[in-house]
Design a protein around this motif. Structure first.
Motif, PDB file in Angstrom:
ATOM      1  N   GLY A 162      -7.478  -3.681   1.584  1.00 28.97           N
ATOM      2  CA  GLY A 162      -6.384  -4.542   2.040  1.00 28.97           C
ATOM      3  C   GLY A 162      -6.837  -5.980   2.241  1.00 28.97           C
TER       4      GLY A 162
ATOM      5  N   LEU B 171      -3.846  -0.697   4.977  1.00 29.26           N
ATOM      6  CA  LEU B 171      -3.741  -1.051   6.387  1.00 29.26           C
ATOM      7  C   LEU B 171      -4.129   0.127   7.266  1.00 29.26           C
TER       8      LEU B 171
ATOM      9  N   GLU C  19       0.346   0.457  -1.871  1.00 32.20           N
ATOM     10  CA  GLU C  19      -0.683   1.492  -1.699  1.00 32.20           C
ATOM     11  C   GLU C  19      -0.588   2.542  -2.793  1.00 32.20           C
TER      12      GLU C  19
ATOM     13  N   ILE D 164       4.694  -2.113   1.499  1.00 37.30           N
ATOM     14  CA  ILE D 164       3.315  -1.648   1.688  1.00 37.30           C
ATOM     15  C   ILE D 164       3.111  -0.302   1.013  1.00 37.30           C
TER      16      ILE D 164
ATOM     17  N   SER E  34       8.022  -1.804   5.243  1.00 39.37           N
ATOM     18  CA  SER E  34       7.285  -0.553   5.067  1.00 39.37           C
ATOM     19  C   SER E  34       7.269  -0.124   3.606  1.00 39.37           C
TER      20      SER E  34
ATOM     21  N   THR F 266       4.249  -9.870   1.997  1.00 37.20           N
ATOM     22  CA  THR F 266       4.458  -8.943   3.108  1.00 37.20           C
ATOM     23  C   THR F 266       3.133  -8.454   3.674  1.00 37.20           C
ATOM     24  N   LEU F 267       2.204  -8.057   2.779  1.00 38.24           N
ATOM     25  CA  LEU F 267       0.885  -7.592   3.218  1.00 38.24           C
ATOM     26  C   LEU F 267       0.179  -8.673   4.031  1.00 38.24           C
TER      27      LEU F 267
ATOM     28  N   GLN G 296       5.639  -8.521  -2.313  1.00 36.50           N
ATOM     29  CA  GLN G 296       4.868  -7.471  -1.647  1.00 36.50           C
ATOM     30  C   GLN G 296       3.550  -8.027  -1.112  1.00 36.50           C
TER      31      GLN G 296
END
Length: 297
Positions: A64, A51, A43, A39, A36, A11-12, A8
């Protein structure tokens, strides 16, 4: 909060670096819904937006950006950890515990360790100066990885021994002594003698040589340090029966003459270790280097 996932975080960071979810999905070989979801889960766990989704480019929030900065460090640390583990599995790094005698340490082992350092600079060898019997015992106990031992040895379960080197036993005498060209048990038994300690394989090898000729001499002194014995010979204290490495010459020992025995006598050295499936990569690599110095029987 559940533990963060490195995937993850990756990915961020990819979204921040590339600017869009779709570009990150393509770079990471992931479906866009998976990106998606990564993220969204991050979050949710942090309970903050990471983001800002703009019309053309996605930008990080303050949270972020901070998480991405720390995430880069975590990913670098994880990559480094995997690299080190792979190197250890492959034997590029590691520690090998080796037991051997003083004679081998002085004359042969430095060459072995020099070659090992050239080929595998990340391998550290911890050397213990031990008699062959104690080396075999510690191999069986697991406190040593490799032993360079005099052979033959009493078999020990799960310990393999292969021939490594054979060196001729020679008579080391003070130069002022008048001696025959070949030294017999009869002649040597009449001289002042320096022996290895009775607990050593070398002592038993030497005494067996005398015994076959019907002699059982006593020594003026017994000790288990080859170089000290040579120093005593050089000082005129007595004679010793010791192995001579093939790189060794009489000129290395002032005031000493080195003469062959009659009958001849050989000292054999073997490499002892656990079966290959039970040892690590660093130990296997040291065995390969030792093999470069093996003599053909």
């Amino acid at each position: 909060m559940r533990e963060l996932s490195l995937d993850q975080l990756k990915t961020l960071i990819s979204i921040i670096d590339l600017g869009t979810f779709s570009a990150a999905a393509q770079a990471l070989h992931l479906a866009q819904p998976t990106v998606s979801l990564h993220i969204s889960e991050l979050e949710t766990r942090i309970n903050a937006a990471l983001l800002i989704r703009g019309s053309k480019r996605v930008l990080p929030t303050a949270a972020g950006a901070l998480l991405a900065e720390r995430g880069r460090r975590l990913l670098r640390d994880a990559d480094e950890a995997l690299k080190l583990v792979r190197q250890q599995v492959q034997g590029g790094i590691g520690r090998v515990r080796l037991g051997t005698s003083t004679g081998i340490v002085v004359h042969i082992l430095p060459q072995v360790l020099d070659k090992l350092g050239q080929n595998y600079p990340g391998i550290d060898v911890e050397v213990s100066i031990l008699g062959s019997g104690e080396t075999m015992m510690r191999l069986a106990q697991g406190s040593l990885d490799i032993g360079l031992v005099a052979t033959p040895q009493v078999p020990v379960r799960d310990i393999l021994i292969s021939h490594w080197r054979s060196d001729p036993m020679m008579a080391f005498l003070p130069t002022r002594w008048q001696a025959p060209k070949r030294i017999t048990p009869e002649w040597l038994a009449q001289q002042a003698l320096i022996f290895n300690e009775p607990s050593t394989h070398m002592y038993h090898l030497t005494m067996a040589w005398f015994a076959e000729a019907g002699y059982s001499p006593r020594a003026k002194i017994e000790l288990n340090y080859t170089e000290a014995m040579k120093s005593l010979v050089s000082a005129g204290y007595g004679a010793a029966v010791l192995p001579m490495d093939h790189a060794e010459t009489a000129g290395m020992h002032p005031n000493t003459q080195i003469l062959p025995l009659k009958p001849s006598l050989m000292r054999h050295i073997g490499i002892a270790h656990r079966p290959l499936p039970a040892i690590d990569g660093a130990t296997r690599n040291l065995l390969q280097v030792l093999d470069l110095f093996r003599q053909v029987e």
